[in-house]
Design an enzyme around this catalytic site. Structure first.
Site, short mmCIF file in Angstrom:
data_model
loop_
_atom_site.label_atom_id
_atom_site.label_comp_id
_atom_site.label_asym_id
_atom_site.label_seq_id
_atom_site.Cartn_x
_atom_site.Cartn_y
_atom_site.Cartn_z
CG HIS A 55 -1.98 -1.02 1.22
ND1 HIS A 55 -3.05 -0.97 2.06
CD2 HIS A 55 -2.15 -2.13 0.45
CE1 HIS A 55 -3.84 -2.00 1.83
NE2 HIS A 55 -3.31 -2.72 0.85
CD GLU A 57 -1.87 4.11 3.32
OE1 GLU A 57 -3.04 4.33 3.68
OE2 GLU A 57 -1.59 3.33 2.40
CB CYS A 85 -6.51 -0.45 5.31
SG CYS A 85 -4.79 -1.00 5.19
CB CYS A 88 -1.87 1.58 6.23
SG CYS A 88 -1.52 0.73 4.67
#
Length: 152
Positions: A55, A57, A85, A88
């Site tokens: 992701h 992040e 999410c 993260c």
């Protein structure tokens, strides 16, 4: 003053999100800032890397850690175009980032208050300051256009 700084870095995150979209990835971008300087950045890339953890992040946090040669990212601010999410958000707590600024709220998987709030649990060992909704309309538009085009 913070608003203009937040808008500047969020625009950088949105540019990365647009790049992710150009690679057929969900358009999310992230920029990690320390003392007014970018030390990490990322865009969603789990599809192209075959990595469910890639992701935006996580990519930005990894770059930041490598840049300062420490897994503790104290006094940093992470700008993300979409509410993080659970994975993260948990990584941000473990990295000890100081502040999270995000654009669009994620009503399906958001872990900064929309669905759950990882940052305000009484048993979390680190407190992260959270501000959502920065350039929210631009981020939401990018996501909506991406998913509309995928449905055609």
């Amino acid at each position: 003053m913070l608003d203009s700084i937040d808008n500047f870095w969020m625009q950088e995150a949105l540019n990365l999100a647009a790049f992710a979209a150009s690679k057929a990835e969900v358009p999310v971008g992230a920029v990690l800032v320390l003392n007014g300087k970018k030390i990490g950045q990322g865009y969603n890339q789990p599809i192209m890397t075959h990595d469910p953890c890639a992701h935006a992040e996580i990519v930005a946090l990894r770059q930041g850690g490598a840049h300062i040669k420490n897994y503790r990212l104290l006094d940093t601010t992470l700008y993300v175009s979409l509410e993080p999410c659970v994975m993260c958000a948990g990584a941000m707590v473990h990295a000890r980032i100081k502040r999270l600024v995000f654009g669009a709220f994620d009503l399906k998987t958001g872990a900064a208050g929309s669905v759950v709030n990882i940052f305000q649990g009484l048993q979390v060992n680190h407190s992260v300051q959270v501000q959502g909704g920065v350039l929210e309309l631009q981020s939401s538009k990018l996501l909506k256009e991406f998913f509309q085009a995928r449905r055609l």
